[in-house]
Design a protein around this motif. Structure first.
Motif, mmCIF file in Angstrom:
data_model
loop_
_atom_site.group_PDB
_atom_site.id
_atom_site.type_symbol
_atom_site.label_atom_id
_atom_site.label_comp_id
_atom_site.label_asym_id
_atom_site.label_seq_id
_atom_site.Cartn_x
_atom_site.Cartn_y
_atom_site.Cartn_z
ATOM 1 N N UNK A 214 -47.025 -0.422 4.535
ATOM 2 C CA UNK A 214 -47.283 -1.303 5.653
ATOM 3 C C UNK A 214 -48.393 -0.836 6.564
ATOM 4 N N UNK A 215 -48.448 -1.451 7.741
ATOM 5 C CA UNK A 215 -49.459 -1.111 8.743
ATOM 6 C C UNK A 215 -48.978 0.081 9.572
ATOM 7 N N UNK A 216 -49.733 0.407 10.604
ATOM 8 C CA UNK A 216 -49.353 1.526 11.473
ATOM 9 C C UNK A 216 -48.083 1.229 12.256
ATOM 10 N N UNK A 217 -47.768 -0.076 12.434
ATOM 11 C CA UNK A 217 -46.659 -0.464 13.293
ATOM 12 C C UNK A 217 -45.670 -1.327 12.505
ATOM 13 N N UNK A 218 -44.391 -1.161 12.792
ATOM 14 C CA UNK A 218 -43.393 -1.974 12.113
ATOM 15 C C UNK A 218 -41.988 -1.484 12.391
ATOM 16 N N UNK A 219 -41.021 -2.058 11.674
ATOM 17 C CA UNK A 219 -39.614 -1.686 11.841
ATOM 18 C C UNK A 219 -38.895 -1.797 10.511
ATOM 19 N N UNK A 220 -37.924 -0.898 10.320
ATOM 20 C CA UNK A 220 -37.037 -0.993 9.167
ATOM 21 C C UNK A 220 -35.660 -0.544 9.627
ATOM 22 N N UNK A 221 -34.608 -1.080 9.012
ATOM 23 C CA UNK A 221 -33.279 -0.833 9.562
ATOM 24 C C UNK A 221 -32.191 -1.182 8.555
ATOM 25 N N UNK A 222 -30.987 -0.668 8.829
ATOM 26 C CA UNK A 222 -29.770 -1.073 8.131
ATOM 27 C C UNK A 222 -28.789 -1.593 9.179
ATOM 28 N N UNK A 223 -27.706 -2.187 8.718
ATOM 29 C CA UNK A 223 -26.712 -2.761 9.626
ATOM 30 C C UNK A 223 -25.620 -1.730 9.909
ATOM 31 N N UNK A 224 -25.491 -1.235 11.152
ATOM 32 C CA UNK A 224 -24.452 -0.233 11.446
ATOM 33 C C UNK A 224 -23.042 -0.784 11.338
ATOM 34 N N UNK A 225 -22.890 -2.119 11.316
ATOM 35 C CA UNK A 225 -21.567 -2.724 11.200
ATOM 36 C C UNK A 225 -21.197 -3.055 9.759
ATOM 37 N N UNK A 226 -22.101 -2.794 8.828
ATOM 38 C CA UNK A 226 -21.841 -3.124 7.427
ATOM 39 C C UNK A 226 -20.823 -2.164 6.826
ATOM 40 N N UNK A 227 -20.192 -2.584 5.745
ATOM 41 C CA UNK A 227 -19.242 -1.729 5.045
ATOM 42 C C UNK A 227 -19.988 -0.568 4.386
ATOM 43 N N UNK A 228 -19.270 0.511 4.064
ATOM 44 C CA UNK A 228 -19.925 1.671 3.447
ATOM 45 C C UNK A 228 -20.650 1.346 2.141
ATOM 46 N N UNK A 229 -20.183 0.322 1.421
ATOM 47 C CA UNK A 229 -20.815 -0.039 0.150
ATOM 48 C C UNK A 229 -22.051 -0.920 0.336
ATOM 49 N N UNK A 230 -22.220 -1.436 1.543
ATOM 50 C CA UNK A 230 -23.358 -2.323 1.827
ATOM 51 C C UNK A 230 -24.471 -1.509 2.465
ATOM 52 N N UNK A 231 -25.509 -1.221 1.696
ATOM 53 C CA UNK A 231 -26.613 -0.398 2.187
ATOM 54 C C UNK A 231 -27.939 -1.164 2.190
#
Length: 457
Positions: A214-231
């Motif tokens: 990507x570019x110099x700026x951006x965001x990436x993330x996971x869901x902290x409320x998701x189940x352990x199997x959902x990554x």
């Protein structure tokens, strides 16, 4: 993401077998726990220090054992000194022995030829005797050492008597009872650990570079409320003029660049401070102070609401700019928005939001200038603010919404690629997600906990 294992502090182990050494713990505190997301092997680490006051300080047997330990340590040091000195003197005596043997041969030589060798051998004999003079104080020192050894023997006899008394007293507990006490302590500890959620930030380590894209700026993330199997991972490149969100099923797919789905948002976003929480994406609508909640399940906007009086479009951004006026984040306690207003003189404002309606539940006004903040993130209801987005940045300020108080901190972190445009905490992973000059990175965090036990009540 990481498997859980527990590493106990040696102090706790000593406690479990009935011995409580003196440790520096402030009065009236409970179990103290340092937790860390992972170690070098990828395990979750929790280091536990048991409280001293209620468990050990009033224990007579504990005091006796500490006194005995001090005696043993003092005796060990004295014996070590005596041993070193004895070895030195023994080497000296060995040299003296060889010289004495030499004297014997000289005496025999004198007896065989008194007339021709008397004068010469007399001078040699005189020199030898002078070299033996230092042996006299050595022998005196051995007499002193013999007295010290006798004292040690007496101390050992006294020590044995005290140990026997304690052993008789401890004999009141049979093995099964002692084992049960150990198991009870372990169960109490594990119960505390199972309830362990919040803590105070103590350290940031890393980063781990996951990917460069990507570019110099951006965001990436996971869901902290998701189940352990959902990554699942969501990826949002750039800070403006974009509305494409890429989804990956796992971290491995993200690294490999294997997309599972793409979402085309109805509105472009502003900044890089978005968050996924309980299946929805929360982001700042471009050129506005409106927060949008977008459902990944339905592919639609569920709700949107304006943050009244919040600055936007680079009025109160972070130090790097990028329309980062409104920062939406989540922690163990829920959903938050961090921004600034004219009413608060451009200083940071914290609002807790209802995740469903985006209504403000509570608000705290701080005295930290939003324009002087590099990035910020929430952990357990405390907002941590960095003083820069460049090299040398550190967590400099912390505001607790629980006590409505702040403190200045000094928690450095390694800004490996020199420019940080996103830094968000994930409560499930106990990690900081960062976008560092086109690199997607992870920081490990160490939190400090104090667990109040029933004995502290």
């Amino acid at each position: 993401m990481w498997s859980l294992s527990v590493v106990l502090n040696p102090l706790l182990f000593l406690l479990l077998i009935g011995y409580c050494p003196s440790v520096t713990i402030r009065p009236k505190e409970g179990w103290q726990v340092y937790s860390s997301a992972q170690d070098a092997d990828g395990r979750c680490i929790c280091t536990v220090v048991a409280p001293e006051q209620n468990l050990c300080s009033r224990d007579a047997k504990g005091r006796q054992l500490r006194q005995l330990l001090e005696k043993v340590q003092n005796m060990s040091q004295s014996i070590e000194v005596l041993n070193l000195r004895t070895q030195r003197d023994f080497q000296y005596i060995m040299r003296m022995e060889s010289q004495i043997k030499g004297l014997r041969s000289k005496f025999r030589q004198i007896e065989s030829d008194r007339k021709t060798l008397v004068n010469k051998n007399f001078q040699e004999l005189k020199g030898k005797m002078e070299s033996l003079q230092p042996l006299i104080p050595v022998l005196e020192q051995y007499k002193t050492d013999a007295k010290v050894i006798s004292q040690f023997k007496e101390e050992i006899r006294n020590l044995s008597a005290v140990l026997m008394a304690i052993q008789e007293e401890m004999g009141a507990y049979d093995y099964e009872e002692l084992q049960q006490r150990v198991l009870n302590l372990e169960n109490r500890l594990h119960n505390c650990m199972s309830k362990l959620t919040c803590g105070k930030l103590m350290k940031i380590t890393g980063p781990l570079t996951v990917k460069t894209s990507g570019t110099r700026f951006g965001a990436w993330m996971t869901d902290p409320q998701a189940s352990p199997k959902n990554n699942r991972i969501w990826y949002m490149d750039s800070y403006t003029n974009n509305k494409i969100v890429k989804e990956y099923k796992s971290l491995a797919d993200f690294v490999a660049g294997v997309e599972s789905r793409t979402y085309n948002l109805p509105f472009k976003w502003a900044g890089t401070d978005h968050v996924v929480y309980n299946g929805s994406l929360y982001y700042n609508k471009m050129q506005s102070n409106i927060i949008v909640r977008y459902s990944f399940e339905t592919g639609r906007v569920v709700t949107q609401r304006a943050l009244e009086s919040a600055g936007f479009h680079n009025v109160y951004p972070y130090t790097w700019g990028g329309f980062s006026d409104i920062d939406i984040m989540a922690d163990e306690l829920g959903l938050w928005a961090v921004y600034a207003t004219n009413q608060n003189a451009g200083n940071v404002v914290i609002s807790q939001l209802n995740p469903d309606t985006l209504q403000i539940l509570n608000t705290w006004n701080t005295e930290y200038s939003k324009r002087n903040a590099g990035e910020s993130f929430m952990i357990c209801g405390t907002l941590y603010i960095t003083n820069s987005h460049l090299t040398g940045a550190k967590v400099y300020y912390a505001y607790s919404t629980k006590t409505s108080t702040y403190e200045y901190t000094d928690i450095p972190f390694h800004n490996q690629y020199f420019h940080m445009s996103m830094l968000d905490y994930n409560a499930r992973d106990r990690a900081l997600y960062g976008w560092n000059n086109g690199h997607q990175i992870l920081f490990n965090v160490t939190l400090y906990h104090i667990i109040k036990t029933e004995d502290d009540a």
